[in-house]
Design an enzyme around this catalytic site. Structure first.
Site, mmCIF file in Angstrom:
data_model
loop_
_atom_site.group_PDB
_atom_site.id
_atom_site.type_symbol
_atom_site.label_atom_id
_atom_site.label_comp_id
_atom_site.label_asym_id
_atom_site.label_seq_id
_atom_site.Cartn_x
_atom_site.Cartn_y
_atom_site.Cartn_z
ATOM 1 N N ASP A 3 19.745 13.477 -8.525
ATOM 2 C CA ASP A 3 19.643 13.026 -7.290
ATOM 3 C C ASP A 3 20.038 12.768 -6.619
ATOM 4 O O ASP A 3 21.596 11.532 -7.230
ATOM 5 C CB ASP A 3 18.325 11.921 -7.298
ATOM 6 C CG ASP A 3 17.462 12.033 -8.300
ATOM 7 O OD1 ASP A 3 16.460 13.394 -8.852
ATOM 8 O OD2 ASP A 3 16.290 10.964 -9.284
ATOM 9 N N ASP A 6 27.025 11.209 -5.696
ATOM 10 C CA ASP A 6 27.001 11.049 -4.155
ATOM 11 C C ASP A 6 27.090 10.440 -3.106
ATOM 12 O O ASP A 6 26.521 9.458 -2.512
ATOM 13 C CB ASP A 6 25.892 12.198 -3.756
ATOM 14 C CG ASP A 6 24.178 11.657 -4.027
ATOM 15 O OD1 ASP A 6 24.240 11.335 -5.913
ATOM 16 O OD2 ASP A 6 23.874 11.146 -3.706
ATOM 17 N N ASP A 25 25.646 12.819 -12.057
ATOM 18 C CA ASP A 25 24.278 12.395 -11.375
ATOM 19 C C ASP A 25 23.527 13.423 -11.612
ATOM 20 O O ASP A 25 23.509 14.566 -11.145
ATOM 21 C CB ASP A 25 24.980 11.864 -10.025
ATOM 22 C CG ASP A 25 23.531 11.302 -9.921
ATOM 23 O OD1 ASP A 25 23.160 10.404 -10.358
ATOM 24 O OD2 ASP A 25 23.173 10.969 -7.901
#
Length: 231
Positions: free
Chosen positions: A14, A177, A12
């Site tokens: 961001d 995240d 990922d």
């Protein structure tokens, strides 16, 4: 538990590699001011990041993580266009890498792993961020939230990456995240690694049971020991 026989690491962006909230918040607030609305603190906008540009704008217009279903479509379309224009002008002004990200990525690449990005951010913004933060040339594949018909938590981007790299699901790891990353991995029957410091809407990522969970990006090196050459 070491994650063995892996070839490809899918990241990922961001909240995992990059803290992009300052620039996203700036563009969101410029959009709201342009529309004659009140801006929000950066800390508030942080909790709205992670599901792509449209969802970010829907939350900003609603003033809440839960979207107002009565928002006029013309308002949403106009706000999204304005936001994308503002964001393009500040995409990497204040964004920064999280600790130990670049060194760890380079170490993993040196160990033989192939690296890709699967993000819900519109694809056109990814390369400028990577270039601005010194990560250009590290990733072989970039899939944005608008690259395919579906985005995370749907497994399609993960399946697409496997096909592009010509590897099996078992040879890949999804690293992120938020629950979107872990749920996408589970839907694809792919191993996953979670990171606790990003944008997960104040939820405990452990609830979604990634194979490993770290508070420091360097933790990846403890479970990814490099590709073993055939004897």
């Amino acid at each position: 538990m070491i994650l063995e026989d892996k070839q490809v690491l899918l990241f990922d962006l961001d909240g995992t590699l990059v803290d992009s909230a300052p620039d996203l918040a700036a563009a969101v607030n410029q959009t709201l001011i342009h529309l004659g609305r009140e801006p929000f603190p950066e800390a508030t906008v942080r909790n709205w990041v992670g599901n792509g540009a449209l969802m970010l704008i829907l939350r900003a217009l609603s003033g809440d993580k839960d979207v107002d279903p009565e928002l006029p479509q013309t308002l949403v379309d106009n706000a999204l266009a304005v936001f994308l224009d503002f964001y393009a002008k500040c995409v990497c002004d204040k964004s920064k890498l999280y600790g130990n990200v670049k060194d760890t990525l380079l170490a993993l690449k040196a160990q033989g792993y192939r690296l890709g990005i699967i993000t819900n951010k519109p694809e056109k913004f990814v390369a400028p961020i990577l270039d601005g933060l010194g990560l250009s040339g590290i990733f072989e594949l970039i899939l944005g939230g608008d690259s395919l018909a579906e985005r995370k938590p749907h497994p399609l981007p993960l399946y697409t990456a496997c096909k592009w790299f010509e590897v099996s699901v078992d040879q890949c790891v999804m690293i992120g995240d938020s629950k979107n990353d872990i749920l996408a991995a589970k839907a694809a029957n792919m191993d996953s690694i979670g990171l606790t410091y990003g944008y997960n809407y104040d939820e405990d990522l452990a609830v979604h049971q990634p194979n490993h969970l770290f508070s420091d990006f360097r933790g990846l090196l403890s479970v990814l020991k490099g590709i073993q050459e055939p004897a």
